[in-house]
Write a protein that holds these residues in place. Structure first.
Motif, PDB file in Angstrom:
ATOM      1  N   HIS A 226      11.235  -8.233  14.481  1.00  0.00           N
ATOM      2  CA  HIS A 226      11.911  -7.421  15.488  1.00  0.00           C
ATOM      3  C   HIS A 226      11.135  -6.128  15.729  1.00  0.00           C
ATOM      4  O   HIS A 226      10.707  -5.470  14.770  1.00  0.00           O
ATOM      5  CB  HIS A 226      13.340  -7.111  15.048  1.00  0.00           C
ATOM      6  N   PRO A 227      10.921  -5.764  16.972  1.00  0.00           N
ATOM      7  CA  PRO A 227      10.087  -4.594  17.303  1.00  0.00           C
ATOM      8  C   PRO A 227      10.814  -3.268  17.073  1.00  0.00           C
ATOM      9  O   PRO A 227      11.256  -2.600  18.007  1.00  0.00           O
ATOM     10  CB  PRO A 227       9.770  -4.819  18.785  1.00  0.00           C
ATOM     11  N   THR A 228      10.929  -2.897  15.809  1.00  0.00           N
ATOM     12  CA  THR A 228      11.612  -1.666  15.439  1.00  0.00           C
ATOM     13  C   THR A 228      10.625  -0.693  14.797  1.00  0.00           C
ATOM     14  O   THR A 228       9.522  -1.082  14.374  1.00  0.00           O
ATOM     15  CB  THR A 228      12.746  -1.946  14.449  1.00  0.00           C
ATOM     16  N   ARG A 229      11.035   0.554  14.702  1.00  0.00           N
ATOM     17  CA  ARG A 229      10.208   1.542  14.019  1.00  0.00           C
ATOM     18  C   ARG A 229       9.993   1.141  12.560  1.00  0.00           C
ATOM     19  O   ARG A 229       8.894   1.279  12.024  1.00  0.00           O
ATOM     20  CB  ARG A 229      10.854   2.918  14.102  1.00  0.00           C
ATOM     21  N   LYS A 230      11.040   0.666  11.906  1.00  0.00           N
ATOM     22  CA  LYS A 230      10.936   0.245  10.507  1.00  0.00           C
ATOM     23  C   LYS A 230       9.876  -0.845  10.344  1.00  0.00           C
ATOM     24  O   LYS A 230       9.085  -0.815   9.391  1.00  0.00           O
ATOM     25  CB  LYS A 230      12.288  -0.264  10.011  1.00  0.00           C
ATOM     26  N   ALA A 231       9.848  -1.806  11.265  1.00  0.00           N
ATOM     27  CA  ALA A 231       8.863  -2.886  11.185  1.00  0.00           C
ATOM     28  C   ALA A 231       7.444  -2.344  11.337  1.00  0.00           C
ATOM     29  O   ALA A 231       6.524  -2.772  10.627  1.00  0.00           O
ATOM     30  CB  ALA A 231       9.154  -3.938  12.248  1.00  0.00           C
ATOM     31  N   PHE A 232       7.251  -1.400  12.266  1.00  0.00           N
ATOM     32  CA  PHE A 232       5.929  -0.813  12.471  1.00  0.00           C
ATOM     33  C   PHE A 232       5.498  -0.026  11.242  1.00  0.00           C
ATOM     34  O   PHE A 232       4.347  -0.119  10.792  1.00  0.00           O
ATOM     35  CB  PHE A 232       5.949   0.077  13.711  1.00  0.00           C
ATOM     36  N   VAL A 233       6.418   0.737  10.663  1.00  0.00           N
ATOM     37  CA  VAL A 233       6.083   1.544   9.487  1.00  0.00           C
ATOM     38  C   VAL A 233       5.714   0.632   8.315  1.00  0.00           C
ATOM     39  O   VAL A 233       4.717   0.876   7.614  1.00  0.00           O
ATOM     40  CB  VAL A 233       7.250   2.482   9.124  1.00  0.00           C
ATOM     41  N   GLU A 234       6.506  -0.407   8.076  1.00  0.00           N
ATOM     42  CA  GLU A 234       6.193  -1.325   6.982  1.00  0.00           C
ATOM     43  C   GLU A 234       4.844  -1.993   7.214  1.00  0.00           C
ATOM     44  O   GLU A 234       4.036  -2.125   6.284  1.00  0.00           O
ATOM     45  CB  GLU A 234       7.292  -2.380   6.851  1.00  0.00           C
ATOM     46  N   PHE A 235       4.599  -2.413   8.446  1.00  0.00           N
ATOM     47  CA  PHE A 235       3.324  -3.056   8.758  1.00  0.00           C
ATOM     48  C   PHE A 235       2.162  -2.084   8.541  1.00  0.00           C
ATOM     49  O   PHE A 235       1.108  -2.464   8.006  1.00  0.00           O
ATOM     50  CB  PHE A 235       3.320  -3.564  10.194  1.00  0.00           C
ATOM     51  N   GLY A 236       2.336  -0.835   8.939  1.00  0.00           N
ATOM     52  CA  GLY A 236       1.276   0.149   8.781  1.00  0.00           C
ATOM     53  C   GLY A 236       0.918   0.387   7.320  1.00  0.00           C
ATOM     54  O   GLY A 236      -0.275   0.429   6.960  1.00  0.00           O
ATOM     55  N   TYR A 237       1.920   0.530   6.466  1.00  0.00           N
ATOM     56  CA  TYR A 237       1.631   0.724   5.045  1.00  0.00           C
ATOM     57  C   TYR A 237       1.029  -0.535   4.428  1.00  0.00           C
ATOM     58  O   TYR A 237       0.163  -0.453   3.546  1.00  0.00           O
ATOM     59  CB  TYR A 237       2.892   1.149   4.301  1.00  0.00           C
ATOM     60  N   ASN A 238       1.471  -1.703   4.877  1.00  0.00           N
ATOM     61  CA  ASN A 238       0.851  -2.943   4.409  1.00  0.00           C
ATOM     62  C   ASN A 238      -0.639  -2.964   4.744  1.00  0.00           C
ATOM     63  O   ASN A 238      -1.481  -3.361   3.924  1.00  0.00           O
ATOM     64  CB  ASN A 238       1.522  -4.156   5.061  1.00  0.00           C
ATOM     65  N   GLU A 239      -0.973  -2.539   5.969  1.00  0.00           N
ATOM     66  CA  GLU A 239      -2.382  -2.525   6.377  1.00  0.00           C
ATOM     67  C   GLU A 239      -3.198  -1.542   5.541  1.00  0.00           C
ATOM     68  O   GLU A 239      -4.366  -1.809   5.245  1.00  0.00           O
ATOM     69  CB  GLU A 239      -2.493  -2.164   7.859  1.00  0.00           C
ATOM     70  N   CYS A 240      -2.605  -0.431   5.164  1.00  0.00           N
ATOM     71  CA  CYS A 240      -3.330   0.540   4.332  1.00  0.00           C
ATOM     72  C   CYS A 240      -3.708  -0.093   2.992  1.00  0.00           C
ATOM     73  O   CYS A 240      -4.832   0.100   2.504  1.00  0.00           O
ATOM     74  CB  CYS A 240      -2.477   1.786   4.103  1.00  0.00           C
ATOM     75  N   ALA A 241      -2.770  -0.838   2.397  1.00  0.00           N
ATOM     76  CA  ALA A 241      -3.049  -1.499   1.120  1.00  0.00           C
ATOM     77  C   ALA A 241      -4.043  -2.640   1.307  1.00  0.00           C
ATOM     78  O   ALA A 241      -5.002  -2.786   0.533  1.00  0.00           O
ATOM     79  CB  ALA A 241      -1.753  -2.012   0.501  1.00  0.00           C
ATOM     80  N   ASP A 242      -3.831  -3.454   2.339  1.00  0.00           N
ATOM     81  CA  ASP A 242      -4.701  -4.609   2.580  1.00  0.00           C
ATOM     82  C   ASP A 242      -6.132  -4.177   2.879  1.00  0.00           C
ATOM     83  O   ASP A 242      -7.092  -4.802   2.414  1.00  0.00           O
ATOM     84  CB  ASP A 242      -4.171  -5.436   3.744  1.00  0.00           C
ATOM     85  N   SER A 243      -6.282  -3.130   3.677  1.00  0.00           N
ATOM     86  CA  SER A 243      -7.617  -2.710   4.094  1.00  0.00           C
ATOM     87  C   SER A 243      -8.427  -2.182   2.922  1.00  0.00           C
ATOM     88  O   SER A 243      -9.621  -2.469   2.799  1.00  0.00           O
ATOM     89  CB  SER A 243      -7.524  -1.650   5.192  1.00  0.00           C
ATOM     90  N   PHE A 244      -7.784  -1.414   2.039  1.00  0.00           N
ATOM     91  CA  PHE A 244      -8.494  -0.878   0.880  1.00  0.00           C
ATOM     92  C   PHE A 244      -9.088  -2.008   0.054  1.00  0.00           C
ATOM     93  O   PHE A 244     -10.267  -1.974  -0.316  1.00  0.00           O
ATOM     94  CB  PHE A 244      -7.546  -0.039   0.028  1.00  0.00           C
ATOM     95  N   ALA A 245      -8.288  -3.039  -0.214  1.00  0.00           N
ATOM     96  CA  ALA A 245      -8.792  -4.186  -0.967  1.00  0.00           C
ATOM     97  C   ALA A 245      -9.789  -4.989  -0.133  1.00  0.00           C
ATOM     98  O   ALA A 245     -10.821  -5.435  -0.647  1.00  0.00           O
ATOM     99  CB  ALA A 245      -7.633  -5.073  -1.405  1.00  0.00           C
ATOM    100  N   GLY A 246      -9.489  -5.164   1.158  1.00  0.00           N
ATOM    101  CA  GLY A 246     -10.355  -5.965   2.010  1.00  0.00           C
ATOM    102  C   GLY A 246     -11.752  -5.396   2.160  1.00  0.00           C
ATOM    103  O   GLY A 246     -12.734  -6.154   2.201  1.00  0.00           O
ATOM    104  N   PHE A 247     -11.854  -4.070   2.262  1.00  0.00           N
ATOM    105  CA  PHE A 247     -13.175  -3.447   2.375  1.00  0.00           C
ATOM    106  C   PHE A 247     -14.046  -3.836   1.177  1.00  0.00           C
ATOM    107  O   PHE A 247     -15.218  -4.184   1.328  1.00  0.00           O
ATOM    108  CB  PHE A 247     -13.053  -1.925   2.434  1.00  0.00           C
ATOM    109  N   GLY A 248     -13.465  -3.745  -0.027  1.00  0.00           N
ATOM    110  CA  GLY A 248     -14.230  -4.055  -1.222  1.00  0.00           C
ATOM    111  C   GLY A 248     -14.545  -5.533  -1.345  1.00  0.00           C
ATOM    112  O   GLY A 248     -15.667  -5.918  -1.705  1.00  0.00           O
ATOM    113  N   ILE A 249     -13.562  -6.384  -1.061  1.00  0.00           N
ATOM    114  CA  ILE A 249     -13.774  -7.827  -1.151  1.00  0.00           C
ATOM    115  C   ILE A 249     -14.884  -8.272  -0.207  1.00  0.00           C
ATOM    116  O   ILE A 249     -15.751  -9.080  -0.561  1.00  0.00           O
ATOM    117  CB  ILE A 249     -12.463  -8.574  -0.836  1.00  0.00           C
TER     118      ILE A 249
END
Length: 286
Positions: free
Chosen positions: A110-133
């Motif tokens: 659902h296109p809510t602020r909560k969904a965007f915020v959760e997705f954004g923090y997920n990307e921060c975690a994923d990207s940190f690991a992804g850069f190194g991998i």
């Protein structure tokens, strides 16, 4: 520059809009892969989860952006939605080109602020690991450079996405009355939630069912991989990607800080083990 000001908004939005690259993954020169490389690609157990995440995010962001009253911010969020959807199309091109066994079931977000915020923090975690991998994979030549080099622009886009997100969420919290130290708690909760979701979501990778010999396919390439070398790659690559942005912009700090602490601990453990091996008495001579 004051975080949350009109100047701040102009900077983080324009920085994102002005660095957008126009391309179509269907036009890429996807290389032929030898049998081992193809087996390795098919054995990586993330493609279903990755495709579901990108497709769902693209739709969610496009719809959420339409609700944003600020025109400049709306355009920027909608552009990120387009880029996330394009990441999904890139993965689909790869899946089709190399006949990967992927059966995605993207859920509607659902296109809510909560969904965007959760997705954004997920990307921060994923990207940190992804850069190194990604760096370790290229150094170990797990897949041909002609293949991995195609994905460098996706990593640059992920870096743009997380920098835009941390600046947007700080600006958005300011317009909601949260300034300075009042933003610390929701930020910590956001990062903590991302870590919990990623740990729980790792079970989803089992649905890709890698072959029984998957470990053997990577054994030679990753024989020297240690926790310290992995964390070092993550920290160094994150620093490299973040250095490309205007110094006035915020960057993700919590995950890189935790990664830096973990790296110091891992390096200390390696030193202790190395000293222990040196101090061990030699065995009896024959």
């Amino acid at each position: 520059m004051r975080i949350g000001s009109a100047e701040h908004k102009e900077l983080f939005c324009r920085s994102f809009l002005d660095t957008h690259e126009a391309y179509d993954p269907e036009d890429w020169a996807w290389p032929e892969l030898d049998d081992i490389s193809l087996a390795r690609l098919r054995a990586i157990p993330i493609w279903t989860m990755a495709l579901e995440a990108e497709v769902g995010a693209g739709t969610m962001l496009a719809k959420y952006g339409q609700k944003e009253p600020d025109e400049l911010v709306r355009r920027t969020i909608e552009l990120q939605g387009y880029e996330e959807d394009r990441h999904g199309r890139t993965l689909q091109c790869m899946i089709d080109r190399y006949a990967l066994a992927v059966t995605p079931h993207p859920r509607e977000i659902h296109p809510t602020r909560k969904a965007f915020v959760e997705f954004g923090y997920n990307e921060c975690a994923d990207s940190f690991a992804g850069f190194g991998i990604f760096r370790l994979a290229r150094e170990a030549q797990i897949l041909p450079d002609g293949f991995t080099s195609l994905f460098t622009r996706l990593l640059r886009e992920e870096a743009r996405h997380i920098v835009f997100f941390v600046n947007w969420v700080a600006w958005d919290r300011c317009r909601r009355g949260l300034r300075g130290a009042l933003q610390a708690l929701p930020a910590l909760l956001g990062y903590s939630g991302a870590v919990v979701r990623r740990v729980a979501g790792s079970k989803d990778m089992q649905s890709d069912k890698p072959p029984e010999n998957a470990v053997g396919l990577f054994e030679d390439s990753l024989s020297n991989l240690t926790p310290a070398s992995f964390l070092r790659a993550c920290v160094e690559e994150n620093d490299r990607y973040m250095s490309a942005f205007d110094p006035r912009l915020l960057r993700p700090r919590v995950i890189p800080a935790l990664g830096g602490v973990a790296l110091q601990v891992a390096e200390a453990i390696e030193r202790v083990r190395a000293n222990g091996r040196k101090a061990s008495p030699a065995g009896p001579s024959s």
